[in-house]
Enzyme design. Structure first.
Site, short mmCIF file in Angstrom:
data_model
loop_
_atom_site.label_atom_id
_atom_site.label_comp_id
_atom_site.label_asym_id
_atom_site.label_seq_id
_atom_site.Cartn_x
_atom_site.Cartn_y
_atom_site.Cartn_z
N GLN A 1 3.94 5.66 -2.88
CA GLN A 1 5.25 6.19 -3.25
C GLN A 1 5.35 6.35 -4.76
O GLN A 1 5.79 7.38 -5.27
CB GLN A 1 6.34 5.24 -2.71
CG GLN A 1 7.74 5.55 -3.07
CD GLN A 1 8.34 6.62 -2.17
OE1 GLN A 1 7.66 7.55 -1.76
NE2 GLN A 1 9.60 6.51 -1.89
N GLY B 1 15.08 -0.31 -3.93
CA GLY B 1 14.47 1.00 -3.65
C GLY B 1 13.50 1.44 -4.72
O GLY B 1 13.53 0.94 -5.85
N GLU C 1 13.24 7.03 -5.93
CA GLU C 1 13.72 7.83 -7.07
C GLU C 1 13.08 7.39 -8.39
O GLU C 1 12.60 8.22 -9.16
CB GLU C 1 15.25 7.75 -7.19
CG GLU C 1 16.03 7.67 -5.89
CD GLU C 1 16.02 8.94 -5.05
OE1 GLU C 1 15.80 10.03 -5.60
OE2 GLU C 1 16.23 8.82 -3.82
N LYS D 1 0.83 -1.21 0.00
CA LYS D 1 0.00 0.00 0.00
C LYS D 1 0.86 1.26 0.00
O LYS D 1 0.63 2.18 -0.80
CB LYS D 1 -0.89 -0.02 1.24
CG LYS D 1 -2.28 0.50 0.98
CD LYS D 1 -3.08 0.52 2.27
CE LYS D 1 -4.40 -0.17 2.07
NZ LYS D 1 -5.24 -0.08 3.28
MO1 MOS Z 1 16.48 12.04 -1.94
S1 MOS Z 1 16.94 13.26 -3.43
O1 MOS Z 1 16.99 10.55 -2.07
O2 MOS Z 1 16.07 12.72 -0.57
#
Ligand code: MOS
Length: 706
Positions: free
Chosen positions: A606, A670, A673, A601
């Site tokens: 994100q 991750g 980004e 969720k």
């Molecule tokens: Mo960030 S630009 O990984 O806070």
């Protein structure tokens, strides 16, 4: 074509562990703490972009009601960290050090008063006279002054695109974007003794802030207590310790009372960095059947005169596709502006805007579907290092997204699909970012009340770190997630990295995994532990109040043999009004290969947030300087546009959801980004598909389309 990938329903998984606290207002942000005897600070900024202060009249401000101090370069308490012998020639702005002005809006005074309103009023009474020098704030007029940063990169033959059968050579401009999280940057600073300090601070890293403040004031690190249990967004703006934080701590020393300093929205444009205005040129060439022969990528970004900021703008061209020949150059130009700072997808988001636009242009020049062109140039191993990938499911991501957006409806010929008077277009763009894991320490404790307590210093700036950590702990020990209590954002807790660089789920999640695994082993070793998972009963039977472990967890050494990245693909359907040039993003689908999705969720949120940020980059965001004065003219939410609800469709977030076998025990990579990297070009590519108009200067406002 039917997708063969099974997707975990993104609506599954626990809700935000701090959701109720946030929506009810019970979650306190740094400016919301009641600190006894607190005073209020307001910054006053310069009105010139370059020169020196010749006189500073603070008398009226000092006499104004409720004013305790007006701090300037003339009376600021010494900041010992500014005077150590090893000062580099360039570095962070040293606030109130001397009378030099490097950019418009640079703080020249901090007024401290009994109330915010009195400080604000007194600030208006500070009068400065300047000796003005000629300033430079326009990157476009200063490209010839770029200083090369890092080594030029050459793989194979330089400028090989020039001799390719089909080529595109174009320039792309990204304006300055400002992070503008909802929560304003704020600090409350309280000296508890001569060399002891407590701060409530907006920061992405309590441990780094602790170190930075201790270094600035030359006090023992452990004497600085930093509290940031809740952070209202940041996107990179709170990665470092800024001059206003130093100023607030210095002011608290001077007035001998706690000082609260909340930046105004206008201050946010000149005090906490931004994604820098960047000029880029791409040359890209291919064989007539779409095999890349060469990519040349040059970029020049702006920085301040007092400090060099650099980011990996051109790296993505070295990494993304299997081109035998690639060369890149990166430069920065020093201007009379404040220093930029990383902003979500730092470097890669800027680079992907150019690369993914150029690739789209090439696809039309070749008359090949943009996805097909990418598949023909898919990198099976890392083109930079030659190493195998730890995991890469980008092809699956293309497929998932194409199916969901309805890519088969797209017309290869631009401007030919019309619905209810609107031009319809489809576009896509891809992104990548390094997948990292560093070190973290976690304390895990199972109590007799059945609660699993997890403690670590990392902040949760909004991505759902607390929720993901609670989920991992609950899964390892087999307890319900409701029974997990997580403590973070506090410098006295076991050390964790700064929240940034898309590495927290991997790093801190692995530490939670390790700590909870160790705790489980400890329970197994208890009398009766071999046959029971009832931890409360085991504690009682063994007459223990609780069981606790603290585990230091480090990144895996085996990662050296692999190149680890997260990948994303973004699909956009736009409607463009042919008369007004208005662009509506009608559908948005973002697909992430971010390994195993720990917390579906919050992960979906994100990804959606990143897509919204990318849509803002494509269509709205642009900080504008009036170069006559070197001053920002749209430093407010009336004039600097960000997307609101009505600008954004239901964004769909999809995950390949296949574990990375090497990075960490969860198999997670991750996604902070990659959520935004590649979105802006997807929007611009969709606009081209709808209209046949190629826009190479963001944002794509209606005037550029009519
Ligand atoms: Mo960030 S630009 O990984 O806070």
């Amino acid at each position: 074509m039917e997708s063969k990938i099974k997707v975990k329903d993104p609506e599954l998984g626990p809700s935000r562990v701090d959701g109720r606290l946030k929506v009810t207002g019970a979650a306190k942000y740094s400016a919301e703490y009641s600190v006894k005897g607190v005073t209020y600070g307001v910054l006053v900024g310069s009105t010139i972009a370059k020169g020196t202060i010749t006189s500073l009249d603070t008398r009226a401000a000092e006499r104004a009601p409720g004013v305790l101090a007006v701090i300037t370069y003339q009376n600021c308490p010494e900041i010992p960290g500014y005077h150590t012998p090893d000062q580099p020639a360039k570095g962070p702005l040293k606030i109130f050090l001397d009378n030099k002005i490097y950019f418009n809006g640079q703080p020249i005074a901090l007024v401290v008063a009994e109330t915010f309103e009195r400080a604000l009023f007194a600030g208006s009474l500070v009068k400065a006279q300047y000796n003005k020098d000629d300033h430079q704030t326009d990157l476009k007029n200063n490209l010839q002054n770029g200083i090369a940063k890092g080594k030029d990169y050459v793989r194979g033959q330089e400028d090989a695109y020039k001799t390719a059968p089909v080529k595109v050579e174009q320039e792309y401009l990204l304006p300055t974007e400002v992070h503008n999280p909802m929560e304003l940057h704020a600090i409350i600073a309280r000296w508890d003794a001569d060399n002891k300090l407590t701060i409530w601070d907006k920061t992405q890293g309590v441990k780094s802030t602790q170190r930075n403040i201790a270094n600035a004031f030359k006090i023992p690190t452990e004497n600085v207590q930093v509290n940031a249990p809740f952070v209202g967004g940041a996107f990179g703006a709170a990665l470092r310790t800024w001059p206003h934080e130093i100023a607030a701590v210095a002011a608290a020393k001077l007035v001998k009372r706690p000082v609260k300093l909340v930046l105004s929205r206008a201050d946010m444009f000149t005090s906490v960095g931004y994604r820098p205005l960047t000029w880029q040129k791409i040359g890209i060439g291919a064989t007539s059947d779409g095999k890349l022969e060469g990519i040349t990528h040059e970029a020049t970004g702006q920085t301040s005169v007092y400090e060099d900021f650099t980011e990996g703008v051109v790296n993505i061209s070295q990494l993304m596709y299997a081109s035998p020949n690639v060369n890149t150059k990166y430069k920065v130009v020093s201007l009379n502006v404040n220093t930029p700072t990383p902003m979500r997808g730092p470097g890669e988001a800027t680079g992907a805007w150019a690369l993914e636009s150029a690739l789209d242009e090439l696809s039309y020049a070749l008359n090949i579907d943009p996805i097909e062109l990418r598949l023909r140039n898919h990198a099976d191993t890392d083109p930079l290092s030659g190493k195998p990938y730890s995991s890469k499911f980008l092809k699956e991501a293309y497929q998932l997204g194409a199916d969901r957006i309805g890519w088969s409806e797209r017309r290869q010929q631009p401007g030919t699909l019309v619905k209810d008077g609107w031009l319809v277009g489809y576009g896509m763009g891809a992104g990548m970012f390094g997948a990292y894991r560093s070190n973290a320490t976690v304390t895990a404790r199972l109590q007799a009340d059945g609660i699993l307590v997890l403690q670590t210093a990392v902040t949760d700036i909004g991505p759902g770190t607390g929720t993901a950590m609670a989920t991992i702990g609950a899964e390892v020990l087999g307890v319900p997630v409701e029974k997990v209590k997580i403590f973070l954002g506090d410098s006295s807790l076991p050390p964790s990295p700064t929240q940034g660089g898309s590495q927290v789920t991997s790093t801190v999640g692995a530490a939670v995994f390790d700590a909870c695994t160790e705790l489980k082993t400890k329970f197994k070793a208890l009398e009766g532990g071999a046959n029971s998972n009832d931890y409360v009963q085991l504690l009682n039977a063994n007459k223990l109040p609780q069981l606790e472990v603290t585990t230091v967890s480090k990144g895996g050494a085996e990662m050296g043999n692999y190149a680890a990245y997260s990948w994303s693909v973004h699909f956009i359907q736009v409607l463009v009004n042919p008369v007004t040039g208005v662009v509506k993003v009608n559908k948005a689908v973002s697909v992430a290969d971010a390994g195993h999705i720990v917390s579906p969720k919050t992960a979906a949120s994100q990804i959606k947030g990143g897509a919204i940020m990318g849509i803002g980059m494509a269509l709205m965001e642009e900080a504008l300087i009036d170069h006559r004065y070197g001053r920002l003219v749209n430093n407010n939410f009336g004039d600097y546009h960000v997307p609101v609800q009505a600008d954004i469709p239901q964004v769909e977030a999809l995950f390949v959801n296949k574990p990375d076998p090497y990075l960490n025990p969860m198999g997670a990579k991750g996604m902070g980004e990659i959520a935004t990297i590649g979105v802006a070009p997807a929007v611009v590519n969709a606009i081209y598909n709808a209209t046949g108009k190629r826009i190479r200067e963001l944002p794509v406002t209606p005037d550029k389309l009519i």
